[in-house]
Scaffold this motif. Structure first.
Motif, PDB file in Angstrom:
ATOM      1  N   CYS A  22       0.755  -1.100  -0.168  1.00 20.88           N
ATOM      2  CA  CYS A  22      -0.116  -0.195   0.061  1.00 20.88           C
ATOM      3  C   CYS A  22       0.866   1.371   0.022  1.00 20.88           C
ATOM      4  O   CYS A  22       1.868   1.324   0.797  1.00 20.88           O
ATOM      5  N   THR A  23       0.658   2.241  -1.040  1.00 21.08           N
ATOM      6  CA  THR A  23       1.067   3.296  -0.906  1.00 21.08           C
ATOM      7  C   THR A  23       0.240   4.627  -1.249  1.00 21.08           C
ATOM      8  O   THR A  23      -1.109   4.179  -1.464  1.00 21.08           O
ATOM      9  N   ILE A  30       3.137  11.866   3.239  1.00 17.25           N
ATOM     10  CA  ILE A  30       3.992  11.089   3.971  1.00 17.25           C
ATOM     11  C   ILE A  30       3.117  10.088   5.003  1.00 17.25           C
ATOM     12  O   ILE A  30       2.633  10.678   5.792  1.00 17.25           O
ATOM     13  N   LEU A  31       3.099   8.944   4.505  1.00 14.77           N
ATOM     14  CA  LEU A  31       2.394   7.969   5.384  1.00 14.77           C
ATOM     15  C   LEU A  31       2.809   7.697   6.819  1.00 14.77           C
ATOM     16  O   LEU A  31       1.974   7.295   7.584  1.00 14.77           O
ATOM     17  N   SER A  32       4.132   8.084   6.785  1.00 12.14           N
ATOM     18  CA  SER A  32       4.600   7.760   8.491  1.00 12.14           C
ATOM     19  C   SER A  32       3.934   8.697   9.480  1.00 12.14           C
ATOM     20  O   SER A  32       3.981   8.510  10.584  1.00 12.14           O
ATOM     21  N   ARG A  33       3.246   9.799   8.889  1.00 12.96           N
ATOM     22  CA  ARG A  33       2.514  10.526   9.875  1.00 12.96           C
ATOM     23  C   ARG A  33       1.039  10.043  10.337  1.00 12.96           C
ATOM     24  O   ARG A  33       0.569  10.609  11.241  1.00 12.96           O
ATOM     25  N   TYR A  34       1.007   9.036   9.668  1.00 12.58           N
ATOM     26  CA  TYR A  34      -0.375   8.306  10.127  1.00 12.58           C
ATOM     27  C   TYR A  34      -0.134   6.758  10.576  1.00 12.58           C
ATOM     28  O   TYR A  34       0.441   6.226   9.905  1.00 12.58           O
ATOM     29  N   ALA A  35      -1.141   6.400  11.470  1.00  7.33           N
ATOM     30  CA  ALA A  35      -1.503   5.118  11.664  1.00  7.33           C
ATOM     31  C   ALA A  35      -2.168   4.528  10.278  1.00  7.33           C
ATOM     32  O   ALA A  35      -2.823   5.366   9.851  1.00  7.33           O
ATOM     33  N   MET A  36      -1.805   3.313   9.838  1.00  6.57           N
ATOM     34  CA  MET A  36      -2.168   2.655   8.685  1.00  6.57           C
ATOM     35  C   MET A  36      -3.208   1.695   8.809  1.00  6.57           C
ATOM     36  O   MET A  36      -2.741   0.705   9.757  1.00  6.57           O
ATOM     37  N   GLY A  37      -4.462   1.453   8.262  1.00  2.18           N
ATOM     38  CA  GLY A  37      -4.962   0.226   8.259  1.00  2.18           C
ATOM     39  C   GLY A  37      -5.212  -0.526   7.087  1.00  2.18           C
ATOM     40  O   GLY A  37      -5.096   0.140   6.072  1.00  2.18           O
ATOM     41  N   TRP A  38      -5.803  -1.667   7.142  1.00  4.09           N
ATOM     42  CA  TRP A  38      -6.037  -2.503   6.236  1.00  4.09           C
ATOM     43  C   TRP A  38      -7.528  -2.910   6.228  1.00  4.09           C
ATOM     44  O   TRP A  38      -7.857  -3.315   7.451  1.00  4.09           O
ATOM     45  N   SER A  54       0.745   1.796  13.877  1.00  3.42           N
ATOM     46  CA  SER A  54       1.092   2.860  14.213  1.00  3.42           C
ATOM     47  C   SER A  54       1.950   3.579  13.374  1.00  3.42           C
ATOM     48  O   SER A  54       2.539   3.012  12.614  1.00  3.42           O
ATOM     49  N   GLY A  55       2.124   4.984  13.533  1.00  4.39           N
ATOM     50  CA  GLY A  55       2.984   5.547  12.535  1.00  4.39           C
ATOM     51  C   GLY A  55       4.355   5.264  12.360  1.00  4.39           C
ATOM     52  O   GLY A  55       4.811   5.071  11.069  1.00  4.39           O
ATOM     53  N   THR A  56       4.829   4.706  13.511  1.00  3.73           N
ATOM     54  CA  THR A  56       6.140   4.485  13.474  1.00  3.73           C
ATOM     55  C   THR A  56       6.573   3.085  13.197  1.00  3.73           C
ATOM     56  O   THR A  56       7.523   2.550  13.036  1.00  3.73           O
ATOM     57  N   GLY A  57       5.313   2.251  13.152  1.00  2.02           N
ATOM     58  CA  GLY A  57       5.301   0.745  13.056  1.00  2.02           C
ATOM     59  C   GLY A  57       5.682   0.113  14.235  1.00  2.02           C
ATOM     60  O   GLY A  57       5.807  -1.013  14.269  1.00  2.02           O
ATOM     61  N   GLY A  58       5.580   0.819  15.595  1.00  2.03           N
ATOM     62  CA  GLY A  58       5.942   0.028  16.924  1.00  2.03           C
ATOM     63  C   GLY A  58       5.054  -0.624  17.273  1.00  2.03           C
ATOM     64  O   GLY A  58       5.138  -1.409  18.263  1.00  2.03           O
ATOM     65  N   ILE A  72       0.730  -6.878   9.710  1.00  2.00           N
ATOM     66  CA  ILE A  72       0.932  -5.711   9.064  1.00  2.00           C
ATOM     67  C   ILE A  72       2.384  -5.160   9.437  1.00  2.00           C
ATOM     68  O   ILE A  72       2.843  -5.487  10.583  1.00  2.00           O
ATOM     69  N   SER A  73       2.721  -4.556   8.276  1.00  2.00           N
ATOM     70  CA  SER A  73       4.087  -3.716   8.774  1.00  2.00           C
ATOM     71  C   SER A  73       4.203  -2.712   7.815  1.00  2.00           C
ATOM     72  O   SER A  73       3.494  -2.252   6.975  1.00  2.00           O
ATOM     73  N   ARG A  74       5.225  -1.861   7.936  1.00  2.00           N
ATOM     74  CA  ARG A  74       5.518  -0.832   7.313  1.00  2.00           C
ATOM     75  C   ARG A  74       7.067  -0.431   7.139  1.00  2.00           C
ATOM     76  O   ARG A  74       7.676  -0.828   8.117  1.00  2.00           O
ATOM     77  N   ASP A  75       7.407   0.064   5.942  1.00  2.00           N
ATOM     78  CA  ASP A  75       8.604   0.634   5.661  1.00  2.00           C
ATOM     79  C   ASP A  75       8.503   2.039   5.273  1.00  2.00           C
ATOM     80  O   ASP A  75       8.257   2.520   4.279  1.00  2.00           O
ATOM     81  N   ASN A  76       8.872   2.840   6.416  1.00  2.36           N
ATOM     82  CA  ASN A  76       8.576   4.378   6.222  1.00  2.36           C
ATOM     83  C   ASN A  76       9.465   4.924   5.089  1.00  2.36           C
ATOM     84  O   ASN A  76       9.538   6.266   4.572  1.00  2.36           O
ATOM     85  N   THR A  77      10.877   4.381   4.902  1.00  2.97           N
ATOM     86  CA  THR A  77      11.655   4.909   4.031  1.00  2.97           C
ATOM     87  C   THR A  77      11.241   4.579   2.551  1.00  2.97           C
ATOM     88  O   THR A  77      11.586   5.296   1.564  1.00  2.97           O
ATOM     89  N   LYS A  78      10.167   3.690   2.504  1.00  2.00           N
ATOM     90  CA  LYS A  78       9.629   3.523   1.095  1.00  2.00           C
ATOM     91  C   LYS A  78       8.150   3.960   1.036  1.00  2.00           C
ATOM     92  O   LYS A  78       7.597   3.790   0.094  1.00  2.00           O
ATOM     93  N   ASN A  79       7.860   4.665   2.105  1.00  4.26           N
ATOM     94  CA  ASN A  79       6.406   5.071   2.097  1.00  4.26           C
ATOM     95  C   ASN A  79       5.496   3.990   1.888  1.00  4.26           C
ATOM     96  O   ASN A  79       4.562   4.339   1.090  1.00  4.26           O
TER      97      ASN A  79
END
Length: 123
Positions: A22-23, A30-38, A54-58, A72-79
């Motif tokens: 998802c992008t 900048i998706l890192s500013r937001y919690a993201m959901g599926w 959560s925004g940081t992925g923590g 669910i996971s995220r890579d904020n360097t790849k947005n």
């Protein structure tokens, strides 16, 4: 405001795995500013909330329907936000959507919905 873009769906056998991505349609969001959901939606059914990160992925949160099978996971360097789906079953067949969330873990979807990505699981 900005549409989400989902990818990675496909046709899989029961018990198989897929990883969804998802992008945002514009890289300026900048998706890192937001919690993201599926979410997912099967034909004739309401859109179903699945999981939030959560925004940081923590921190992550899962509904019972996917707990222990999806991650669910995220890579904020790849947005980019991911949904790893394991042990898929036919009842997982749906169009899968992501969205920014107003809060963690169960806010409301913040952005415009994308087209989603189709996941079809066959026996």
């Amino acid at each position: 405001q900005v549409q989400m873009v989902e990818s990675g769906g496909g046709l899989v056998q029961a018990g198989g795995s897929l990883r969804l991505s998802c992008t945002a349609s514009e890289r300026t969001l900048i998706l890192s500013r937001y919690a993201m959901g599926w979410f997912r939606q099967a034909p004739g059914k309401e859109r179903e909330f699945l999981t939030t990160i959560s925004g940081t992925g923590g921190s992550t949160y899962y509904e019972d329907s996917v707990k222990g099978r999806f991650a669910i996971s995220r890579d904020n360097t790849k947005n980019t936000v991911y949904l790893q789906m394991n042990s898929l079953a036919p009842e997982d067949t749906a169009v899968y959507y992501c969205n920014a969330m107003s809060a963690y873990p169960r806010g409301f979807p913040y952005g415009y919905w994308g087209q989603g990505t189709q996941v079809t699981v066959v026996s």
